[in-house]
Design a protein around this motif. Sequence first.
Motif, short mmCIF file in Angstrom:
data_model
loop_
_atom_site.label_atom_id
_atom_site.label_comp_id
_atom_site.label_asym_id
_atom_site.label_seq_id
_atom_site.Cartn_x
_atom_site.Cartn_y
_atom_site.Cartn_z
N TYR A 227 40.72 -106.33 -13.29
CA TYR A 227 39.62 -105.59 -13.89
C TYR A 227 39.77 -104.09 -13.70
CZ TYR A 227 37.61 -110.22 -14.27
OH TYR A 227 37.42 -111.54 -14.59
N GLY A 228 40.20 -103.69 -12.49
CA GLY A 228 40.40 -102.27 -12.26
C GLY A 228 41.43 -101.67 -13.19
N SER A 229 42.49 -102.42 -13.47
CA SER A 229 43.55 -101.91 -14.35
C SER A 229 43.14 -101.90 -15.81
CB SER A 229 44.82 -102.76 -14.17
OG SER A 229 44.56 -104.12 -14.50
N SER A 230 42.00 -102.50 -16.14
CA SER A 230 41.55 -102.53 -17.54
C SER A 230 40.67 -101.33 -17.90
CB SER A 230 40.77 -103.82 -17.81
OG SER A 230 39.49 -103.77 -17.20
N LEU A 231 40.25 -100.56 -16.90
CA LEU A 231 39.25 -99.52 -17.15
C LEU A 231 39.77 -98.40 -18.04
CD1 LEU A 231 37.67 -99.26 -13.58
CD2 LEU A 231 36.75 -100.41 -15.60
N PHE A 232 41.03 -98.04 -17.90
CA PHE A 232 41.58 -96.95 -18.70
C PHE A 232 41.55 -97.32 -20.19
CE2 PHE A 232 44.86 -94.34 -20.66
CZ PHE A 232 44.63 -93.10 -20.10
N ALA A 233 41.94 -98.55 -20.50
CA ALA A 233 41.91 -99.01 -21.89
C ALA A 233 40.48 -99.07 -22.41
CB ALA A 233 42.58 -100.37 -22.01
N GLN A 234 39.53 -99.50 -21.56
CA GLN A 234 38.13 -99.55 -21.96
C GLN A 234 37.60 -98.16 -22.30
OE1 GLN A 234 36.00 -101.86 -22.73
NE2 GLN A 234 34.24 -100.49 -22.91
N CYS A 235 37.99 -97.17 -21.51
CA CYS A 235 37.58 -95.79 -21.79
C CYS A 235 38.15 -95.32 -23.12
CB CYS A 235 38.02 -94.87 -20.66
SG CYS A 235 37.13 -95.11 -19.10
N GLU A 236 39.39 -95.68 -23.39
CA GLU A 236 40.01 -95.29 -24.66
C GLU A 236 39.34 -95.99 -25.84
OE1 GLU A 236 44.55 -94.85 -26.39
OE2 GLU A 236 44.08 -94.44 -24.29
N ALA A 237 38.91 -97.22 -25.64
CA ALA A 237 38.18 -97.93 -26.69
C ALA A 237 36.90 -97.19 -27.04
CB ALA A 237 37.87 -99.36 -26.23
N VAL A 238 36.18 -96.73 -26.02
CA VAL A 238 34.93 -95.99 -26.25
C VAL A 238 35.22 -94.68 -26.97
CG1 VAL A 238 33.00 -94.83 -25.11
CG2 VAL A 238 33.76 -97.08 -24.31
N GLU A 239 36.29 -94.00 -26.56
CA GLU A 239 36.67 -92.75 -27.21
C GLU A 239 36.98 -92.96 -28.68
OE1 GLU A 239 39.93 -91.29 -24.96
OE2 GLU A 239 38.70 -90.74 -23.21
N ASN A 240 37.40 -94.16 -29.04
CA ASN A 240 37.70 -94.48 -30.44
C ASN A 240 36.52 -95.12 -31.16
OD1 ASN A 240 40.82 -94.14 -31.27
ND2 ASN A 240 40.69 -94.56 -29.08
N GLY A 241 35.35 -95.04 -30.56
CA GLY A 241 34.15 -95.51 -31.22
C GLY A 241 33.90 -97.00 -31.12
N CYS A 242 34.60 -97.68 -30.20
CA CYS A 242 34.43 -99.13 -30.04
C CYS A 242 33.79 -99.44 -28.69
CB CYS A 242 35.78 -99.83 -30.17
SG CYS A 242 36.57 -99.61 -31.79
N GLN A 243 33.24 -100.63 -28.58
CA GLN A 243 32.53 -101.00 -27.36
C GLN A 243 33.37 -101.77 -26.36
OE1 GLN A 243 29.63 -102.51 -30.30
NE2 GLN A 243 28.09 -102.06 -28.75
N GLN A 244 34.35 -102.53 -26.84
CA GLN A 244 35.17 -103.36 -25.96
C GLN A 244 36.62 -103.33 -26.42
OE1 GLN A 244 34.31 -104.96 -23.21
NE2 GLN A 244 32.08 -104.92 -23.27
N VAL A 245 37.49 -103.82 -25.54
CA VAL A 245 38.92 -103.93 -25.85
C VAL A 245 39.23 -105.34 -26.31
CG1 VAL A 245 41.27 -103.79 -24.93
CG2 VAL A 245 39.51 -102.19 -24.12
N LEU A 246 39.97 -105.48 -27.39
CA LEU A 246 40.53 -106.77 -27.77
C LEU A 246 41.95 -106.78 -27.24
CD1 LEU A 246 40.46 -109.48 -29.23
CD2 LEU A 246 41.17 -108.30 -31.32
N TRP A 247 42.20 -107.60 -26.24
CA TRP A 247 43.50 -107.60 -25.58
C TRP A 247 44.51 -108.41 -26.40
CZ3 TRP A 247 43.94 -104.20 -21.81
CH2 TRP A 247 42.81 -103.83 -21.09
N LEU A 248 45.65 -107.76 -26.68
CA LEU A 248 46.72 -108.40 -27.44
C LEU A 248 47.91 -108.64 -26.51
CD1 LEU A 248 46.57 -106.20 -30.67
CD2 LEU A 248 45.32 -108.31 -30.17
N HIS A 249 48.79 -109.56 -26.94
CA HIS A 249 49.95 -109.89 -26.10
C HIS A 249 51.13 -110.26 -26.99
CE1 HIS A 249 52.19 -111.34 -22.62
NE2 HIS A 249 52.50 -112.41 -23.32
N GLY A 250 52.31 -109.75 -26.64
CA GLY A 250 53.54 -110.13 -27.32
C GLY A 250 53.81 -109.37 -28.60
N GLU A 251 55.01 -109.53 -29.11
CA GLU A 251 55.41 -108.82 -30.32
C GLU A 251 54.64 -109.26 -31.55
OE1 GLU A 251 59.61 -109.18 -30.77
OE2 GLU A 251 60.08 -108.06 -28.93
N ASP A 252 54.10 -110.49 -31.53
CA ASP A 252 53.32 -110.96 -32.67
C ASP A 252 51.83 -110.67 -32.52
OD1 ASP A 252 52.98 -112.68 -30.57
OD2 ASP A 252 53.15 -114.51 -31.74
#
Length: 386
Positions: A227-252
Amino acid sequence: FKDCNNGCLEECMGEAGSKPVMGTLKAKDLIITPATILKEKPDPNTVVFGTVFTDHMLTIEWSSEFGWEKPHIKPFQNLSLHPASSALHYAVELFEGMKAFRDVDNKIRLFRPNLNMDRMHRSALRATLPGFDKEELMECILQLVKLDQEWVPYSTSASLYIRPTLIGTEPSLGVKKPTKAMIFVILSPVGSYFSKETLNPVSLWANPKFVRAWKGGTGDCKMGGNYGSSLFAQCEAVENGCQQVLWLHGEDNQITEVGTMNLFLYWINEDGEEELATPPLDGIILPGVTRQSILDLARKWGEFKVSERYLTMGDLTTALEQNRVKEMFGSGTACIVCPVSDILFKGETLHIPSVENGTKLATRILDKLTDIQYGREESDWTIILS
């Protein structure tokens, strides 16, 4: 020795008399020291999540030398830790989250706490923290809730949040399996996640440059480091006008989780079938209690296909273009279900028609689970406090 729950097989197998008898966690040994001054209860309609705590807490100390000490319910207070404790330096810790509800008959219920204990034990072993008897710990937690039962809100929209935590207290800076640890449990009254009982949809920011979890990691455990390592991405999501992060994984660009929630997609799949799908438990997905409950309910209903399968952003984009998406929602202890309205991906906003479709499935799930939690419907998923 196969039934030993203390992670101390080596000590148990020592020569007779050469080692002290290892202590096991037993609820019958519980020591209760009541608080002499009781705090004022907050208004559950205005309390901010996780900011107000009850009068008591549970602590249980462990060491590799002596095993588990007697559990102790005491007045809520600060912890005393060695500055070199491994939880502080190396995130050797984990936690759980569950709730107690006051039903229409004034009984107090816990919702599927056995699943939380199962997950907590699995997380402990992954973190090299000591194992414990899950039923005995649960009984200690029930005694804590019983003592602080007046903190369970007299409301069918609020609840008492229960936070069991297990930390390494190894008093040295070596990166190693801890020889000391502690379980503590704190309680916090919380209000309704949704205002006026409405399902407010959220917008998501999907950027593959951040990854929540990876194969072989600890994404399937409820550890603070996730959870602690997710905070930076969450802040960037807010900066981009979004409320939460949709976590993606892998090249696809596999869709995994949303914020701190599991994710569900209700759609018409590639084969023309009505389907409720969620990513599989492959090691990077947290096995959420609400997630499992939704799967259990939907399979019992038997009205559409229910799948644990991989989903990619390509799958979602194509389905949106072909008008095959009905709803998308996150699930978790705090909100139960949380609809998704939009996803910002590669500079383009993808609109999810959850609201236009009436959030019918999400609302049905919310109503069903809250009926069980608040005792409007009897179920073996709840434990009633005696």
